[in-house]
Design a protein around this motif. Structure first.
Motif, PDB file in Angstrom:
ATOM      1  N   GLU A  80      49.255  70.205  -9.965  1.00 50.00           N
ATOM      2  CA  GLU A  80      50.032  69.002  -9.647  1.00 50.00           C
ATOM      3  C   GLU A  80      49.512  68.304  -8.382  1.00 50.00           C
ATOM      4  OE1 GLU A  80      52.393  67.663 -11.531  1.00 50.00           O
ATOM      5  OE2 GLU A  80      52.046  69.294 -12.960  1.00 50.00           O
ATOM      6  N   PRO A  81      49.414  66.972  -8.410  1.00 46.09           N
ATOM      7  CA  PRO A  81      48.979  66.234  -7.233  1.00 46.09           C
ATOM      8  C   PRO A  81      49.821  66.509  -5.984  1.00 46.09           C
ATOM      9  CG  PRO A  81      48.951  64.794  -9.140  1.00 46.09           C
ATOM     10  CD  PRO A  81      49.602  66.083  -9.566  1.00 46.09           C
ATOM     11  N   LYS A  82      51.140  66.668  -6.162  1.00 49.09           N
ATOM     12  CA  LYS A  82      52.005  66.917  -4.998  1.00 49.09           C
ATOM     13  C   LYS A  82      51.673  68.245  -4.325  1.00 49.09           C
ATOM     14  CE  LYS A  82      55.984  64.096  -6.108  1.00 49.09           C
ATOM     15  NZ  LYS A  82      57.419  64.024  -6.335  1.00 49.09           N
ATOM     16  N   GLU A  83      51.326  69.247  -5.114  1.00 44.90           N
ATOM     17  CA  GLU A  83      50.962  70.550  -4.547  1.00 44.90           C
ATOM     18  C   GLU A  83      49.652  70.451  -3.760  1.00 44.90           C
ATOM     19  OE1 GLU A  83      50.711  72.823  -8.119  1.00 44.90           O
ATOM     20  OE2 GLU A  83      52.848  73.296  -8.147  1.00 44.90           O
ATOM     21  N   ALA A  84      48.678  69.754  -4.325  1.00 47.21           N
ATOM     22  CA  ALA A  84      47.392  69.578  -3.649  1.00 47.21           C
ATOM     23  C   ALA A  84      47.578  68.778  -2.360  1.00 47.21           C
ATOM     24  CB  ALA A  84      46.405  68.876  -4.571  1.00 47.21           C
ATOM     25  N   ALA A  85      48.368  67.722  -2.421  1.00 54.03           N
ATOM     26  CA  ALA A  85      48.618  66.894  -1.234  1.00 54.03           C
ATOM     27  C   ALA A  85      49.392  67.674  -0.170  1.00 54.03           C
ATOM     28  CB  ALA A  85      49.361  65.624  -1.619  1.00 54.03           C
ATOM     29  N   ALA A  86      50.262  68.590  -0.590  1.00 53.92           N
ATOM     30  CA  ALA A  86      50.985  69.433   0.371  1.00 53.92           C
ATOM     31  C   ALA A  86      49.999  70.313   1.135  1.00 53.92           C
ATOM     32  CB  ALA A  86      52.036  70.284  -0.339  1.00 53.92           C
ATOM     33  N   TRP A  87      48.997  70.846   0.440  1.00 53.84           N
ATOM     34  CA  TRP A  87      47.948  71.632   1.109  1.00 53.84           C
ATOM     35  C   TRP A  87      47.221  70.763   2.130  1.00 53.84           C
ATOM     36  CZ3 TRP A  87      42.608  70.888   1.130  1.00 53.84           C
ATOM     37  CH2 TRP A  87      41.861  71.927   1.707  1.00 53.84           C
ATOM     38  N   LEU A  88      46.899  69.542   1.723  1.00 51.25           N
ATOM     39  CA  LEU A  88      46.240  68.607   2.638  1.00 51.25           C
ATOM     40  C   LEU A  88      47.121  68.374   3.872  1.00 51.25           C
ATOM     41  CD1 LEU A  88      43.793  66.538   2.866  1.00 51.25           C
ATOM     42  CD2 LEU A  88      45.432  64.855   2.025  1.00 51.25           C
ATOM     43  N   LEU A  92      46.268  69.154   7.789  1.00 59.98           N
ATOM     44  CA  LEU A  92      46.345  68.123   8.830  1.00 59.98           C
ATOM     45  C   LEU A  92      47.260  68.566   9.967  1.00 59.98           C
ATOM     46  CD1 LEU A  92      46.486  64.956   6.560  1.00 59.98           C
ATOM     47  CD2 LEU A  92      44.604  65.618   8.075  1.00 59.98           C
ATOM     48  N   ALA A  93      48.383  69.176   9.626  1.00 59.32           N
ATOM     49  CA  ALA A  93      49.303  69.670  10.661  1.00 59.32           C
ATOM     50  C   ALA A  93      48.649  70.792  11.467  1.00 59.32           C
ATOM     51  CB  ALA A  93      50.596  70.166  10.014  1.00 59.32           C
ATOM     52  N   GLU A  94      47.906  71.645  10.790  1.00 61.24           N
ATOM     53  CA  GLU A  94      47.229  72.757  11.462  1.00 61.24           C
ATOM     54  C   GLU A  94      46.199  72.265  12.480  1.00 61.24           C
ATOM     55  OE1 GLU A  94      44.062  76.247  10.127  1.00 61.24           O
ATOM     56  OE2 GLU A  94      45.371  75.372   8.615  1.00 61.24           O
ATOM     57  N   TYR A  95      45.451  71.227  12.128  1.00 58.91           N
ATOM     58  CA  TYR A  95      44.388  70.724  12.999  1.00 58.91           C
ATOM     59  C   TYR A  95      44.844  69.611  13.940  1.00 58.91           C
ATOM     60  CZ  TYR A  95      40.811  73.525  10.760  1.00 58.91           C
ATOM     61  OH  TYR A  95      40.057  74.584  10.314  1.00 58.91           O
ATOM     62  N   ALA A  96      46.030  69.073  13.740  1.00 58.53           N
ATOM     63  CA  ALA A  96      46.510  67.934  14.544  1.00 58.53           C
ATOM     64  C   ALA A  96      46.386  68.147  16.053  1.00 58.53           C
ATOM     65  CB  ALA A  96      47.944  67.580  14.163  1.00 58.53           C
ATOM     66  N   PRO A  97      46.688  69.322  16.593  1.00 57.83           N
ATOM     67  CA  PRO A  97      46.539  69.481  18.045  1.00 57.83           C
ATOM     68  C   PRO A  97      45.098  69.271  18.545  1.00 57.83           C
ATOM     69  CG  PRO A  97      47.866  71.269  17.146  1.00 57.83           C
ATOM     70  CD  PRO A  97      47.301  70.501  15.969  1.00 57.83           C
ATOM     71  N   ARG A  98      44.132  69.392  17.641  1.00 59.88           N
ATOM     72  CA  ARG A  98      42.722  69.215  18.029  1.00 59.88           C
ATOM     73  C   ARG A  98      42.194  67.813  17.758  1.00 59.88           C
ATOM     74  NH1 ARG A  98      39.269  73.684  15.325  1.00 59.88           N
ATOM     75  NH2 ARG A  98      37.682  72.553  16.481  1.00 59.88           N
ATOM     76  N   PHE A  99      42.977  66.937  17.093  1.00 57.73           N
ATOM     77  CA  PHE A  99      42.523  65.571  16.822  1.00 57.73           C
ATOM     78  C   PHE A  99      42.204  64.884  18.141  1.00 57.73           C
ATOM     79  CE2 PHE A  99      45.185  65.062  12.666  1.00 57.73           C
ATOM     80  CZ  PHE A  99      44.396  66.007  12.046  1.00 57.73           C
ATOM     81  N   THR A 108      53.800  59.915  11.325  1.00 61.91           N
ATOM     82  CA  THR A 108      53.933  58.846  10.334  1.00 61.91           C
ATOM     83  C   THR A 108      52.599  58.589   9.649  1.00 61.91           C
ATOM     84  OG1 THR A 108      55.695  57.832  11.624  1.00 61.91           O
ATOM     85  CG2 THR A 108      54.613  56.435   9.990  1.00 61.91           C
ATOM     86  N   HIS A 109      51.528  58.589  10.436  1.00 60.21           N
ATOM     87  CA  HIS A 109      50.183  58.395   9.885  1.00 60.21           C
ATOM     88  C   HIS A 109      49.816  59.537   8.937  1.00 60.21           C
ATOM     89  CE1 HIS A 109      46.032  57.089   9.678  1.00 60.21           C
ATOM     90  NE2 HIS A 109      45.664  58.327   9.959  1.00 60.21           N
ATOM     91  N   VAL A 110      50.090  60.771   9.354  1.00 57.45           N
ATOM     92  CA  VAL A 110      49.795  61.937   8.524  1.00 57.45           C
ATOM     93  C   VAL A 110      50.588  61.863   7.214  1.00 57.45           C
ATOM     94  CG1 VAL A 110      50.002  64.453   8.360  1.00 57.45           C
ATOM     95  CG2 VAL A 110      49.100  63.406  10.446  1.00 57.45           C
ATOM     96  N   SER A 111      51.847  61.494   7.298  1.00 55.18           N
ATOM     97  CA  SER A 111      52.688  61.367   6.111  1.00 55.18           C
ATOM     98  C   SER A 111      52.126  60.309   5.168  1.00 55.18           C
ATOM     99  CB  SER A 111      54.112  61.014   6.533  1.00 55.18           C
ATOM    100  OG  SER A 111      54.926  60.867   5.409  1.00 55.18           O
ATOM    101  N   VAL A 114      49.153  61.773   3.271  1.00 61.11           N
ATOM    102  CA  VAL A 114      49.588  62.704   2.224  1.00 61.11           C
ATOM    103  C   VAL A 114      50.144  61.938   1.022  1.00 61.11           C
ATOM    104  CG1 VAL A 114      51.238  64.536   1.665  1.00 61.11           C
ATOM    105  CG2 VAL A 114      49.957  64.621   3.817  1.00 61.11           C
ATOM    106  N   ASN A 115      50.978  60.933   1.271  1.00 59.21           N
ATOM    107  CA  ASN A 115      51.537  60.137   0.172  1.00 59.21           C
ATOM    108  C   ASN A 115      50.445  59.396  -0.593  1.00 59.21           C
ATOM    109  OD1 ASN A 115      54.130  60.976   0.759  1.00 59.21           O
ATOM    110  ND2 ASN A 115      54.559  59.219   2.082  1.00 59.21           N
ATOM    111  N   SER A 116      49.480  58.894   0.134  1.00 59.13           N
ATOM    112  CA  SER A 116      48.349  58.211  -0.492  1.00 59.13           C
ATOM    113  C   SER A 116      47.550  59.186  -1.363  1.00 59.13           C
ATOM    114  CB  SER A 116      47.452  57.599   0.591  1.00 59.13           C
ATOM    115  OG  SER A 116      46.301  57.058   0.035  1.00 59.13           O
ATOM    116  N   ALA A 117      47.406  60.432  -0.893  1.00 58.71           N
ATOM    117  CA  ALA A 117      46.679  61.451  -1.667  1.00 58.71           C
ATOM    118  C   ALA A 117      47.394  61.737  -2.984  1.00 58.71           C
ATOM    119  CB  ALA A 117      46.531  62.728  -0.843  1.00 58.71           C
TER     120      ALA A 117
END
Length: 166
Positions: A80-88, A92-99, A108-111, A114-117
């Motif tokens: 399912e696309p939603k499952e794949a996008a959830a992984w994405l 993104l949340a995991e790496y966000a502190p290093r952006f 909001t940007h990350v969300s 994910v919605n676009s994915a």
């Protein structure tokens, strides 16, 4: 239809080595005659690319070409696309502190990403994101739709590859 997830982090300088990110040409170079050093070098380089491209975890230039990589490069597979996008979103949340940018780190940007994915995967498209990290590092994330891939339908699904990657 299903979706495979891929991730690479490393020095931006390595990511910029485009020659290493391109698959081998479908046709090998012409045979070299004795003493033709240039053609011999071309043949040797072709053999190297044929051997190394599938084993390298360096992101390919074209997102669909992830399917040419070893199946060990696949970090997840979802129906399912939603499952794949959830992984994405989790990556993104995991790496966000290093952006290296606060704007990219914004929830909001990350969300929105994910919605676009979800939308893109829903119609069979691929998703590829590249984000600068601190200290001149780079994060590449990809979700590749498979069975078949919309942009390169002749590529074999990693689920069908043998254990040696062929």
């Amino acid at each position: 239809m299903h979706h495979h997830g891929y991730l690479w982090t490393g020095p931006k300088q390595r990511f910029d080595e485009e020659g290493l990110r391109r698959p081998p040409h479908p046709e090998p170079p012409p045979a070299a005659a004795a003493g033709d050093g240039e053609r011999l070098r071309l043949q040797e380089r072709y053999r190297e690319v044929v051997a190394e491209f599938p084993r390298s975890n360096l992101p390919p230039i074209e997102t669909a070409h992830w399917l040419m990589k070893s199946r060990t490069s696949v970090l997840g597979t979802w129906e399912e696309p939603k499952e794949a996008a959830a992984w994405l979103g989790d990556r993104l949340a995991e790496y966000a502190p290093r952006f290296d940018s606060d704007a990219v780190r914004d929830t909001t940007h990350v969300s929105m990403l994910v919605n676009s994915a979800v939308e893109r995967l829903g119609w069979g498209g691929d998703v590829s994101l590249g984000i600068y990290l601190e200290r001149l590092s780079f994060l590449s994330l990809a979700l590749v739709t498979c069975s078949p891939n919309r942009s390169v339908p002749e590529l074999v699904c990693p689920r069908r590859l043998t254990s040696d990657g062929r």
